[in-house]
Write an enzyme that holds these catalytic residues in place. Structure first.
Site, short mmCIF file in Angstrom:
data_model
loop_
_atom_site.label_atom_id
_atom_site.label_comp_id
_atom_site.label_asym_id
_atom_site.label_seq_id
_atom_site.Cartn_x
_atom_site.Cartn_y
_atom_site.Cartn_z
N CYS A 19 2.64 2.29 13.09
CA CYS A 19 3.92 2.91 12.76
C CYS A 19 4.38 3.88 13.84
O CYS A 19 5.56 4.12 14.00
CB CYS A 19 3.81 3.67 11.44
N HIS A 77 -2.91 -7.17 2.40
CA HIS A 77 -2.81 -7.70 3.77
C HIS A 77 -3.81 -7.06 4.74
O HIS A 77 -3.97 -7.53 5.87
CB HIS A 77 -1.38 -7.60 4.31
N GLY A 86 0.82 -1.21 0.00
CA GLY A 86 0.00 0.00 0.00
C GLY A 86 0.85 1.26 0.00
O GLY A 86 0.54 2.24 -0.68
N GLN A 131 -7.39 1.36 4.01
CA GLN A 131 -8.24 0.88 5.13
C GLN A 131 -9.64 0.50 4.65
O GLN A 131 -10.29 -0.34 5.24
CB GLN A 131 -8.39 1.95 6.19
N ASN A 188 -7.07 5.28 9.17
CA ASN A 188 -6.59 4.03 9.77
C ASN A 188 -6.60 4.06 11.29
O ASN A 188 -6.63 3.01 11.92
CB ASN A 188 -5.19 3.69 9.25
N THR A 237 10.11 -8.44 -11.72
CA THR A 237 9.38 -9.68 -11.97
C THR A 237 8.17 -9.77 -11.06
O THR A 237 8.29 -9.57 -9.85
CB THR A 237 10.31 -10.89 -11.76
N SER A 270 -4.33 -2.42 -0.45
CA SER A 270 -3.26 -3.34 -0.07
C SER A 270 -3.85 -4.64 0.48
O SER A 270 -4.69 -4.62 1.37
CB SER A 270 -2.39 -2.67 1.01
#
Ligand SMILES: *Cc1c(COP(=O)(O)O)cnc(C)c1O
Length: 383
Positions: free
Chosen positions: A326, A203, A73, A181, A153, A239, A201
């Site tokens: 974070c 996850h 993300g 989120q 978030n 890749t 994102s």
């Protein structure tokens, strides 16, 4: 440690869904080809990526060519903002964002300031809501990008993106939306929202870590931020992470299929949690009372440290967060809570509980039974 962890930090990350892992397995084992190779093994990889791209596009209501798979993300936010800013250098040097964005957006804007860009950081009200008219008023003839998050978030507030999108489109200024989120939690339709770029994102919705997606509306020109091969239509060299791309699409599809059932279930659990925890003296809900993510219950408790609450909950096998993942570990109160006008004394005592698929009513009742005692104890100890 109790045998079962009560995980209440789904805004930080989620467990990989078993069904998603199953979809990924072939590409982690036998189907290991490089998608750029022309032999059968390579073509299988490319077909898997094409299929995943079609699924993601279908759910976001866009064309497959408008979806780029990236590394996370944060990378999606970086690519959108830097890619548009550097591609628009001859048009202007002004960016608009809000003061409550994720650091993947805020730090990217700050980085661009070193290259001559200027950023307007829009304020929010006490609920963390952004005024769409303030976005319109901030736009100048130098503005090359507006970047506003879909849902916050930390406090879960859902922003009026459709209205902001309408205003930006009328003024012909591109709008990027950090929907990391919101992805998988609430429906996202990029056409109805009038957005030009949008980040999610995997996850955050029970997909694998390390894969993000960026929607870029056809006709928008952005400069790639990773040089090399011409993967992802020249937008992102490297890749392709085939297994994770397949997993991201499978995870989003499951989230969409189950949303109608899961969202009301989470809302009921969330509201029970809010009702139960607001009986604690000197407590308050943070974020918007109704315009909030189905899974987010966040609070502030006056005069204590959020970190102390987390450590006490951890001893009982309960995983929660204070502010964003974070910033935990640092003693600074959250930039989001301060922007919402909370005093540092209140903002330091923040607790974010974000629910998910595995949570039950029993988890919620457990929290409602243990937290008041923890808060009382910490207050007696003086924070
Ligand atoms: C988690 C998050 C990000 C970063 O996503 P990663 O995949 O962890 O890099 C960005 N914005 C918001 C709002 C988030 O919640």
């Amino acid at each position: 440690m109790p045998e079962r962890i009560i995980y209440l930090d789904h805004a930080a990350t989620t467990a990989l869904d078993r069904r998603v892992l199953e979809a990924m397995m072939p590409y982690l084992t036998t189907e290991y080809g490089n998608a750029s190779s022309i032999y059968t093994l390579g073509r299988h990889a490319m077909q898997a990526i094409d299929g995943a791209r079609e699924q993601v596009a279908d759910m976001l209501n866009c064309r497959p060519t408008e979806i780029a798979f990236v590394g996370c993300g944060s990378e999606s936010d970086n690519l959108a903002i830097k890619g548009m800013a550097f591609a628009s250098k001859n048009k202007g040097n002004h960016l608009i964002t809000s003061s409550i964005e994720h650091h993947a957006v805020l730090h990217t804007c700050q980085y661009l300031e070193r290259f001559g860009f200027k950023t307007t950081y829009l304020p929010v009200d006490e609920y963390g809501s952004i005024d769409p008219d303030a976005v319109g008023r901030a736009i100048t003839d130098q503005t090359v990008l507006v970047s506003i998050m879909f849902a916050n978030n930390e406090v879960g507030t859902i922003e009026p993106i459709a209205e902001i999108g309408r205003i930006c489109r009328a003024k012909k200024v591109p709008l990027h939306v950090d929907a990391v989120q919101a992805g998988g939690a609430i429906p996202i339709d990029v056409i109805a929202l009038n957005v030009d770029m949008l980040s999610i994102s995997a996850h955050k919705f029970y997909g694998p870590k390390g894969v993000g997606m960026l929607y870029v509306r056809q006709g928008m020109r952005i400069l790639p931020q990773l040089q090399g091969g011409s993967q992802e239509r020249g937008r992102r060299a490297g890749t392709e992470n085939v297994a994770s791309i397949v997993g991201a699409a499978a995870a989003l599809r499951l989230a969409y299929e189950e949303m109608e059932q899961e969202a009301p279930r989470l809302i009921a659990l969330r509201d029970r949690l809010i009702e139960g925890l607001l009986t604690i003296p000197a407590s308050r809900l943070t974020g918007h009372p109704t315009q909030r993510l189905p899974n987010n219950a966040s609070f502030c408790f006056e005069g204590i440290e959020g970190e102390s609450i987390l450590l006490n909950l951890d001893l009982l096998g309960i995983a929660a967060s204070s502010g964003s993942a974070c910033t935990s570990g640092s003693v600074d109160p959250s930039h989001v809570l301060l922007a919402m006008g909370l005093s540092p004394e209140w903002a330091r005592g923040s607790l974010r509980l974000t629910l998910g698929r595995e949570n039950t009513e029993a988890d919620i009742e457990k929290l409602i039974s243990v937290l008041p005692g923890i808060i009382t104890k910490l207050r007696m100890l003086g924070g």
